[in-house]
Design a protein around this motif. Structure first.
Motif, mmCIF file in Angstrom:
data_model
loop_
_atom_site.group_PDB
_atom_site.id
_atom_site.type_symbol
_atom_site.label_atom_id
_atom_site.label_comp_id
_atom_site.label_asym_id
_atom_site.label_seq_id
_atom_site.Cartn_x
_atom_site.Cartn_y
_atom_site.Cartn_z
ATOM 1 N N TRP A 268 20.318 2.059 -12.575
ATOM 2 C CA TRP A 268 21.716 1.929 -12.989
ATOM 3 C C TRP A 268 22.598 1.837 -11.748
ATOM 4 O O TRP A 268 22.395 2.570 -10.770
ATOM 5 N N VAL A 269 23.573 0.953 -11.799
ATOM 6 C CA VAL A 269 24.549 0.778 -10.723
ATOM 7 C C VAL A 269 25.934 0.777 -11.354
ATOM 8 O O VAL A 269 26.132 0.222 -12.440
ATOM 9 N N ALA A 270 26.890 1.408 -10.687
ATOM 10 C CA ALA A 270 28.264 1.431 -11.196
ATOM 11 C C ALA A 270 29.231 0.913 -10.150
ATOM 12 O O ALA A 270 29.108 1.208 -8.952
ATOM 13 N N THR A 271 30.174 0.106 -10.613
ATOM 14 C CA THR A 271 31.383 -0.199 -9.868
ATOM 15 C C THR A 271 32.525 0.539 -10.557
ATOM 16 O O THR A 271 32.311 1.268 -11.527
ATOM 17 N N HIS A 272 33.747 0.368 -10.089
ATOM 18 C CA HIS A 272 34.851 1.068 -10.739
ATOM 19 C C HIS A 272 35.040 0.642 -12.190
ATOM 20 O O HIS A 272 35.513 1.430 -13.021
ATOM 21 N N THR A 273 34.664 -0.584 -12.519
ATOM 22 C CA THR A 273 34.956 -1.105 -13.858
ATOM 23 C C THR A 273 33.738 -1.629 -14.596
ATOM 24 O O THR A 273 33.878 -2.217 -15.664
ATOM 25 N N GLY A 274 32.547 -1.421 -14.056
ATOM 26 C CA GLY A 274 31.359 -1.914 -14.720
ATOM 27 C C GLY A 274 30.169 -0.997 -14.519
ATOM 28 O O GLY A 274 30.026 -0.346 -13.477
ATOM 29 N N LEU A 275 29.310 -0.938 -15.536
ATOM 30 C CA LEU A 275 28.042 -0.220 -15.476
ATOM 31 C C LEU A 275 26.933 -1.259 -15.611
ATOM 32 O O LEU A 275 26.944 -2.080 -16.540
ATOM 33 N N TYR A 276 25.960 -1.224 -14.695
ATOM 34 C CA TYR A 276 24.919 -2.241 -14.632
ATOM 35 C C TYR A 276 23.539 -1.610 -14.821
ATOM 36 O O TYR A 276 23.286 -0.500 -14.323
ATOM 37 N N LEU A 277 22.673 -2.330 -15.505
ATOM 38 C CA LEU A 277 21.319 -1.860 -15.791
ATOM 39 C C LEU A 277 20.301 -2.910 -15.372
ATOM 40 O O LEU A 277 20.410 -4.088 -15.728
ATOM 41 N N LEU A 278 19.278 -2.456 -14.629
ATOM 42 C CA LEU A 278 18.134 -3.285 -14.281
ATOM 43 C C LEU A 278 16.873 -2.505 -14.639
ATOM 44 O O LEU A 278 16.607 -1.443 -14.068
ATOM 45 N N LYS A 279 16.110 -3.016 -15.595
ATOM 46 C CA LYS A 279 14.867 -2.372 -15.990
ATOM 47 C C LYS A 279 13.734 -2.831 -15.084
ATOM 48 O O LYS A 279 13.774 -3.943 -14.539
ATOM 49 N N PRO A 280 12.709 -1.977 -14.909
ATOM 50 C CA PRO A 280 11.557 -2.411 -14.107
ATOM 51 C C PRO A 280 10.984 -3.724 -14.627
ATOM 52 O O PRO A 280 10.792 -3.911 -15.833
ATOM 53 N N GLY A 281 10.762 -4.655 -13.722
ATOM 54 C CA GLY A 281 10.221 -5.958 -14.082
ATOM 55 C C GLY A 281 11.267 -7.016 -14.329
ATOM 56 O O GLY A 281 10.935 -8.214 -14.358
#
Length: 525
Positions: free
Chosen positions: A119-132
């Motif tokens: 999971w990665v966050a910026t001030h206005t967004g939450l991001y998801l990268l699953k393995p693979g």
């Protein structure tokens, strides 16, 4: 280096004497001195907030809280993780930015949950990268996050009986800049911390504040559903031991989740520690539930939320017993779980080690079966018990920005001046029966005197982040160091936050910078 190192041996006796009576600074709702939200929203509380609080109002009439959240999402997907298993991610250093789907900067947090979702966050967004997977998926207020354009409605909210009763309609969500902290939890679970308004006029932090102020900031518990959507519950922190009258903790600077082990020793799985603008909150995550329609809110909250405790100092005097009006506490930017399951907290004015307790409702109870709330508290009385560093007088800030604990139980503290008149005090280490050692960051290989964050590595080294000069990996055993700058494994020298994921082998250092995210698994020697 010896010329730059000072030992505070006199502190040992003061610390030992302090261990028997350290409940002074722990109140369910407390006086001012609470630090404010990030720069640009200077609501710093340094005054009294109403003094002693009334007894708990207990079960109350209909609080009228429909649409307060979502029902229990059930077990999250991909829940098969066990501590110490090989990482599903490649054993290589990676940088993530725009080409990977991250649309904004800065990155303010990087974390993994117990399914190893990144999971990665910026001030206005939450991001998801699953393995693979190859690219991040972005989530925003349209997916349920309580950002500035999606506040949570609190309809027909009944004010605390201690405030005279009455009903109002209000709402609460992030204030600018939005997300400022991030922490992974159980499989498919992440906690999002927001900026909030500290209080009105730096005085009360109670129910006389407007609802949009009282409910601002706080935490979203985000769980990933099987279809890829988010189920979001807003955790509205308040002092439940005071009948929901006091709403101190709104800006969430730092969170750490207990994954059940620290350096191979068992701890307390599932507890989330939260460093806010005023105090430190403990959350028992498997007990989280939102109030049912018609239920007094603190009946539910006290089952999962221990709000709140903190070490403290008083302004230019030792703290009188029981006095809180002249106290200084807050800006808890440093949190670290020790191998005994207790938690270090480090803030603008003071630092200490909070004893864990299983029951959130006992979190602020001075008794705790005869134990004090803190095993160690730095800062009061001064000068006999300095707040790690040595300010001119008690109550002057030391601007602690980070704390980390190495496998040999050495505690590392960092300082970073953020406001006018503050001082960068550098670095310090502490271990029981050894006292505090003050260190010059330049002598340890850093290129600046301010310390943004600290992470401890399994081999005993520490990673020191400067706010504008990248990373320094320092080895206390050999007194050697190596630097990592932009283009050498991190996307930007302006580091904002770090955390070490040691759930997997090899462990991964997560680095949030103003230019993107980095994951480091191969560390230079």
């Amino acid at each position: 280096m010896d010329a730059f190192v000072a030992r505070s041996g006199a502190r040992l006796a003061a610390t030992a004497a302090l261990l028997a009576a350290l409940a002074l600074a722990a109140f369910a709702g407390c006086s001012g001195g609470s630090g404010g939200p990030p720069a640009g929203n200077p609501n710093q509380n340094t005054g009294a907030d109403g003094g002693a609080e009334p007894p708990d109002a207990g079960g109350g009439p209909d609080a009228g809280l429909p649409d307060a959240g979502v029902p229990d999402a059930g077990p999250p997907p991909d829940a098969g993780f066990t501590f110490g298993q090989p990482s599903p991610w490649p054993n290589e250093n990676r940088v993530y930015a725009g080409a990977d789907g991250i649309q904004e900067a800065p990155v303010v947090g990087v974390t993994t949950d117990e399914a190893q979702n990144l999971w990665v966050a910026t001030h206005t967004g939450l991001y998801l990268l699953k393995p693979g997977e190859k690219a991040f998926k972005r989530y925003s207020s349209a997916d349920g996050l309580h950002l500035m354009d999606n506040p949570q409605p609190y309809r027909n909210e009944l004010l605390s009986l201690a405030c005279g009763g009455g009903t109002v309609s209000s709402s609460g969500g992030a204030v600018s800049p939005g997300i400022i902290s991030l922490e992974g939890g159980a499989a498919g679970e992440v906690f999002v911390g927001y900026a909030g308004v500290a209080d009105v006029l730096g005085v009360n932090s109670d129910c006389t504040d407007p609802g949009e102020v009282r409910h601002s900031g706080k935490i979203d518990r985000v769980r990933l559903a099987a279809d890829g959507t988010l189920q979001v519950e807003r955790l509205d922190l308040a002092s439940v031991n005071a009948g929901m009258q006091y709403w101190h903790n709104r800006t969430i600077f730092k969170m750490v989740y207990d994954h059940g082990q620290v350096w191979g020793k068992p701890t307390h799985h599932g507890y989330l520690w939260v460093g806010a603008n005023h105090g430190v909150v403990m959350i028992k995550t498997d007990a989280i539930r939102l109030p049912n329609p018609g239920e007094w809110p603190d009946n539910a909250n006290r089952e999962w939320m221990g709000d709140h405790v903190h070490a403290q100092v008083c302004f230019h005097e030792a703290c009188p017993q029981g006095a809180i009006g002249n106290a200084r506490m807050g800006d808890w930017r440093g949190l670290a779980i020790a191998s005994d399951g207790d938690t270090w907290h480090a803030g603008k004015w003071a630092a200490g080690k909070i004893r864990w307790t299983a029951s959130p409702s006992d979190f602020t109870d001075v008794a705790r079966s005869g134990q004090q709330i803190f095993s160690i508290a730095f800062g009061d009385p001064y000068p006999g018990n300095p707040p790690v560093f040595f300010p001119p007088a008690e109550g002057d800030p030391v601007s602690l920005s980070a704390v980390a604990v190495t496998p040999d139980d050495h505690v590392w503290f960092g300082s970073q001046a953020r406001d006018a008149g503050e001082t960068n005090y550098g670095l310090a280490t502490f271990k029981d029966h050894e006292g505090v050692v003050l260190l010059d960051p330049f002598q340890l290989g850093m290129a600046e005197g301010a310390v943004q964050d600290i992470a401890a590595l399994p081999d005993g080294r520490v990673v020191l982040a400067g706010p504008s000069t990248g990373l320094t990996i320092y080895d206390p055993a050999t007194k050697s160091h190596v630097n990592i700058r932009a283009g050498q494994g991190i996307p930007d020298d302006r580091v904002l936050a770090m955390e070490l994921d040691d759930m997997v082998v090899p462990p991964a250092l997560h680095v949030a910078t103003r230019g993107g995210a980095a994951v480091i698994t191969v560390f230079p020697k």
